[in-house]
Design an enzyme around this catalytic site. Sequence first.
Site, PDB file in Angstrom:
ATOM      1  N   ASP A 165      -8.735   5.910   9.207  1.00 46.20           N
ATOM      2  CA  ASP A 165      -9.691   4.872   8.797  1.00 46.20           C
ATOM      3  C   ASP A 165      -9.726   3.764   9.852  1.00 46.20           C
ATOM      4  O   ASP A 165     -10.545   2.863   9.780  1.00 46.20           O
ATOM      5  CB  ASP A 165      -9.301   4.292   7.427  1.00 46.20           C
ATOM      6  CG  ASP A 165     -10.350   3.311   6.909  1.00 46.20           C
ATOM      7  OD1 ASP A 165     -11.563   3.633   7.019  1.00 46.20           O
ATOM      8  OD2 ASP A 165      -9.981   2.229   6.410  1.00 46.20           O
TER       9      ASP A 165
ATOM     10  N   HIS B 277     -13.199   2.096   9.100  1.00 46.43           N
ATOM     11  CA  HIS B 277     -12.397   0.981   8.590  1.00 46.43           C
ATOM     12  C   HIS B 277     -12.959   0.466   7.244  1.00 46.43           C
ATOM     13  O   HIS B 277     -13.341  -0.703   7.122  1.00 46.43           O
ATOM     14  CB  HIS B 277     -12.340  -0.160   9.615  1.00 46.43           C
ATOM     15  CG  HIS B 277     -11.135  -1.043   9.443  1.00 46.43           C
ATOM     16  ND1 HIS B 277     -10.485  -1.625  10.477  1.00 46.43           N
ATOM     17  CD2 HIS B 277     -10.464  -1.427   8.329  1.00 46.43           C
ATOM     18  CE1 HIS B 277      -9.472  -2.340  10.037  1.00 46.43           C
ATOM     19  NE2 HIS B 277      -9.437  -2.235   8.712  1.00 46.43           N
ATOM     20  N   ILE B 278     -12.953   1.373   6.273  1.00 41.06           N
ATOM     21  CA  ILE B 278     -13.561   1.062   4.970  1.00 41.06           C
ATOM     22  C   ILE B 278     -12.532   0.883   3.865  1.00 41.06           C
ATOM     23  O   ILE B 278     -12.874   0.850   2.687  1.00 41.06           O
ATOM     24  CB  ILE B 278     -14.540   2.173   4.539  1.00 41.06           C
ATOM     25  CG1 ILE B 278     -13.822   3.547   4.517  1.00 41.06           C
ATOM     26  CG2 ILE B 278     -15.753   2.200   5.457  1.00 41.06           C
ATOM     27  CD1 ILE B 278     -14.545   4.591   3.723  1.00 41.06           C
ATOM     28  N   GLY B 279     -11.243   0.787   4.263  1.00 39.54           N
ATOM     29  CA  GLY B 279     -10.169   0.704   3.267  1.00 39.54           C
ATOM     30  C   GLY B 279     -10.415  -0.313   2.163  1.00 39.54           C
ATOM     31  O   GLY B 279     -10.161  -0.048   0.995  1.00 39.54           O
ATOM     32  N   ALA B 280     -10.936  -1.464   2.537  1.00 36.89           N
ATOM     33  CA  ALA B 280     -11.106  -2.533   1.551  1.00 36.89           C
ATOM     34  C   ALA B 280     -12.537  -2.614   1.046  1.00 36.89           C
ATOM     35  O   ALA B 280     -12.889  -3.527   0.315  1.00 36.89           O
ATOM     36  CB  ALA B 280     -10.708  -3.863   2.172  1.00 36.89           C
TER      37      ALA B 280
ATOM     38  N   ILE C 181       0.833  -1.209   0.000  1.00 32.63           N
ATOM     39  CA  ILE C 181       0.000   0.000   0.000  1.00 32.63           C
ATOM     40  C   ILE C 181       0.868   1.260   0.000  1.00 32.63           C
ATOM     41  O   ILE C 181       0.658   2.182  -0.795  1.00 32.63           O
ATOM     42  CB  ILE C 181      -0.972  -0.008   1.207  1.00 32.63           C
ATOM     43  CG1 ILE C 181      -1.922  -1.212   1.092  1.00 32.63           C
ATOM     44  CG2 ILE C 181      -1.765   1.292   1.270  1.00 32.63           C
ATOM     45  CD1 ILE C 181      -2.754  -1.490   2.339  1.00 32.63           C
TER      46      ILE C 181
ATOM     47  N   ASP D 299      11.305   2.789   6.241  1.00 34.84           N
ATOM     48  CA  ASP D 299      10.948   1.361   6.303  1.00 34.84           C
ATOM     49  C   ASP D 299      12.110   0.634   6.978  1.00 34.84           C
ATOM     50  O   ASP D 299      13.265   1.040   6.839  1.00 34.84           O
ATOM     51  CB  ASP D 299      10.725   0.803   4.890  1.00 34.84           C
ATOM     52  CG  ASP D 299       9.917  -0.503   4.907  1.00 34.84           C
ATOM     53  OD1 ASP D 299       8.787  -0.502   4.393  1.00 34.84           O
ATOM     54  OD2 ASP D 299      10.433  -1.524   5.429  1.00 34.84           O
TER      55      ASP D 299
ATOM     56  N   THR E 254      -4.307   4.678   7.649  1.00 35.03           N
ATOM     57  CA  THR E 254      -5.203   3.656   7.096  1.00 35.03           C
ATOM     58  C   THR E 254      -4.611   2.271   7.369  1.00 35.03           C
ATOM     59  O   THR E 254      -4.954   1.308   6.703  1.00 35.03           O
ATOM     60  CB  THR E 254      -5.412   3.831   5.575  1.00 35.03           C
ATOM     61  OG1 THR E 254      -4.138   3.757   4.911  1.00 35.03           O
ATOM     62  CG2 THR E 254      -6.083   5.147   5.243  1.00 35.03           C
TER      63      THR E 254
ATOM     64  N   GLU F 228     -12.429  -0.353  17.819  1.00 32.53           N
ATOM     65  CA  GLU F 228     -13.429  -0.309  16.756  1.00 32.53           C
ATOM     66  C   GLU F 228     -14.556  -1.300  17.043  1.00 32.53           C
ATOM     67  O   GLU F 228     -14.270  -2.478  17.227  1.00 32.53           O
ATOM     68  CB  GLU F 228     -12.792  -0.662  15.402  1.00 32.53           C
ATOM     69  CG  GLU F 228     -11.733   0.306  14.934  1.00 32.53           C
ATOM     70  CD  GLU F 228     -11.015  -0.170  13.665  1.00 32.53           C
ATOM     71  OE1 GLU F 228     -11.511  -1.087  12.981  1.00 32.53           O
ATOM     72  OE2 GLU F 228      -9.961   0.396  13.358  1.00 32.53           O
TER      73      GLU F 228
HETATM   74  P1  NAD Z   1       3.042  -4.834   3.541  1.00 34.11           P
HETATM   75  O1  NAD Z   1       3.424  -5.961   4.396  1.00 34.11           O
HETATM   76  O2  NAD Z   1       3.024  -5.001   2.066  1.00 34.11           O
HETATM   77  O3  NAD Z   1       3.971  -3.563   3.867  1.00 34.11           O
HETATM   78  C1  NAD Z   1       4.327  -3.192   5.166  1.00 34.11           C
HETATM   79  C2  NAD Z   1       5.659  -2.472   5.116  1.00 34.11           C
HETATM   80  O4  NAD Z   1       5.953  -1.991   6.441  1.00 34.11           O
HETATM   81  C3  NAD Z   1       6.822  -3.370   4.698  1.00 34.11           C
HETATM   82  O5  NAD Z   1       7.581  -2.718   3.700  1.00 34.11           O
HETATM   83  C4  NAD Z   1       7.630  -3.562   5.979  1.00 34.11           C
HETATM   84  O6  NAD Z   1       9.020  -3.711   5.763  1.00 34.11           O
HETATM   85  C5  NAD Z   1       7.332  -2.254   6.708  1.00 34.11           C
HETATM   86  N1  NAD Z   1       7.529  -2.347   8.149  1.00 34.11           N
HETATM   87  C6  NAD Z   1       7.228  -3.378   8.983  1.00 34.11           C
HETATM   88  N2  NAD Z   1       7.565  -3.068  10.250  1.00 34.11           N
HETATM   89  C7  NAD Z   1       8.094  -1.826  10.227  1.00 34.11           C
HETATM   90  C8  NAD Z   1       8.629  -0.972  11.215  1.00 34.11           C
HETATM   91  N3  NAD Z   1       8.690  -1.348  12.506  1.00 34.11           N
HETATM   92  N4  NAD Z   1       9.085   0.237  10.831  1.00 34.11           N
HETATM   93  C9  NAD Z   1       9.048   0.599   9.526  1.00 34.11           C
HETATM   94  N5  NAD Z   1       8.555  -0.153   8.548  1.00 34.11           N
HETATM   95  C10 NAD Z   1       8.081  -1.363   8.883  1.00 34.11           C
HETATM   96  O7  NAD Z   1       1.582  -4.371   4.065  1.00 34.11           O
HETATM   97  P2  NAD Z   1       0.425  -3.645   3.220  1.00 34.11           P
HETATM   98  O8  NAD Z   1      -0.349  -4.659   2.467  1.00 34.11           O
HETATM   99  O9  NAD Z   1       0.998  -2.484   2.499  1.00 34.11           O
HETATM  100  O10 NAD Z   1      -0.509  -3.129   4.422  1.00 34.11           O
HETATM  101  C11 NAD Z   1      -0.096  -2.028   5.221  1.00 34.11           C
HETATM  102  C12 NAD Z   1      -1.066  -1.799   6.364  1.00 34.11           C
HETATM  103  O11 NAD Z   1      -2.390  -1.548   5.860  1.00 34.11           O
HETATM  104  C13 NAD Z   1      -1.213  -2.982   7.338  1.00 34.11           C
HETATM  105  O12 NAD Z   1      -1.271  -2.491   8.647  1.00 34.11           O
HETATM  106  C14 NAD Z   1      -2.568  -3.560   7.000  1.00 34.11           C
HETATM  107  O13 NAD Z   1      -3.140  -4.218   8.091  1.00 34.11           O
HETATM  108  C15 NAD Z   1      -3.318  -2.276   6.643  1.00 34.11           C
HETATM  109  N6  NAD Z   1      -4.544  -2.485   5.869  1.00 34.11           N
HETATM  110  C16 NAD Z   1      -5.625  -1.702   6.174  1.00 34.11           C
HETATM  111  C17 NAD Z   1      -6.810  -1.831   5.468  1.00 34.11           C
HETATM  112  C18 NAD Z   1      -7.989  -0.953   5.774  1.00 34.11           C
HETATM  113  O14 NAD Z   1      -9.102  -1.367   5.548  1.00 34.11           O
HETATM  114  N7  NAD Z   1      -7.779   0.259   6.240  1.00 34.11           N
HETATM  115  C19 NAD Z   1      -6.911  -2.792   4.451  1.00 34.11           C
HETATM  116  C20 NAD Z   1      -5.780  -3.557   4.134  1.00 34.11           C
HETATM  117  C21 NAD Z   1      -4.596  -3.390   4.859  1.00 34.11           C
END
Ligand code: NAD
Length: 307
Positions: free
Chosen positions: A255, A281-284, A153, A172, A231, A260
């Site tokens: 979000d 929490h509507i991201g997806a 994301i 990161d 988000t 929640e």
């Molecule tokens: P991902 O695993 O593809 O990416 C996460 C990134 O964070 C990775 O590059 C990882 O190296 C980095 N990371 C991990 N720990 C770290 C730290 N301590 N410091 C710095 N960087 C760190 O995940 P994604 O698919 O991009 O999802 C990201 C977030 O979005 C997650 O929390 C997921 O739960 C959330 N999400 C929310 C919704 C929503 O409805 N709002 C929907 C899907 C995902």
Amino acid sequence: VGRIKILIIDRVSEKFVKQLADKGFDIDYRPGINREELENIISNYNILVFRSRMKIDRDLIDKGHNLRILARYGIGLDNVDIDYAIKKGIAVVNAPNASTISVAELTLGLIIMIFRNLYNYIEHVKRGLWPKGKFIGRELYGKNLGIVGYGRIGSRVAHYGRALGMNVYVYDIRDVRNDVEKIGGKQVEFDELLEVSDVISLHVPLTPLTYHMINDNVLNKVRDGCVIVNTSRGEVIDTYALIKHLDRLGGVALDVLEQEPPRDEILFQLIHHPKVIVTPHIGAETVEAMDRIADELYNSIMEVIDW
Ligand code: NAD
């Protein structure tokens, strides 16, 4: 595979249920089932399909004597004791790619919403007012976008930011320098990101390291007027610290919350603050993401079964 029994405890798409039913699985669709009922019946099932509502902890896993697969209808696995499940020989699958685009687009929408005060304008006009000139906005062009977590994301939000003429800074724990530089961004240390960003957008998973990653100490370092968008997961931000710093921040869009749906007074205080906008929490929650989750999770389940 005729006798495999599946219990679905949250709302999922019809297509997903149909795909599994067509394969001949026994399916019980019980969205909203409570904890007690679930504990009473879980031992009858081989596959449990769930979203983020229920804690899939040791206790529940122990009661699921016949569990073979824990299938998260979505991405976040922070409500699952993964290590314990794996130790007990239970596979854990999810749909990590399906909602990426939807969450990234929502993030961009929230950033624009805050920068142009859209929520204030919309609310006033709905009340019959015409507050032209009351909430002068800011452009994103030329501003510094700080991305915390450059995964699926975060990297997409970074792309969108570049397309709008923003300068992208990334923090990161992995070395993502090459990828970030390819889009004209820069990987920096966390402190540098805090110091330069006009917008900080959070895209890390919830882990012990990211729990309350945005805390009082961190918020002391951000610029006056900085906008914070989350988000990812509510627990990444310390709600109390955020409230304490609201006067100095430019705006906050969330979000996700630490609780929640919100029940504690502190969260209502946050939600009602004029600088804060919250979505439930509507991201997806788009037609496309829901469809993709169904397909991706179905395929992951079938892979485990075939194997
Ligand atoms: P991902 O695993 O593809 O990416 C996460 C990134 O964070 C990775 O590059 C990882 O190296 C980095 N990371 C991990 N720990 C770290 C730290 N301590 N410091 C710095 N960087 C760190 O995940 P994604 O698919 O991009 O999802 C990201 C977030 O979005 C997650 O929390 C997921 O739960 C959330 N999400 C929310 C919704 C929503 O409805 N709002 C929907 C899907 C995902």
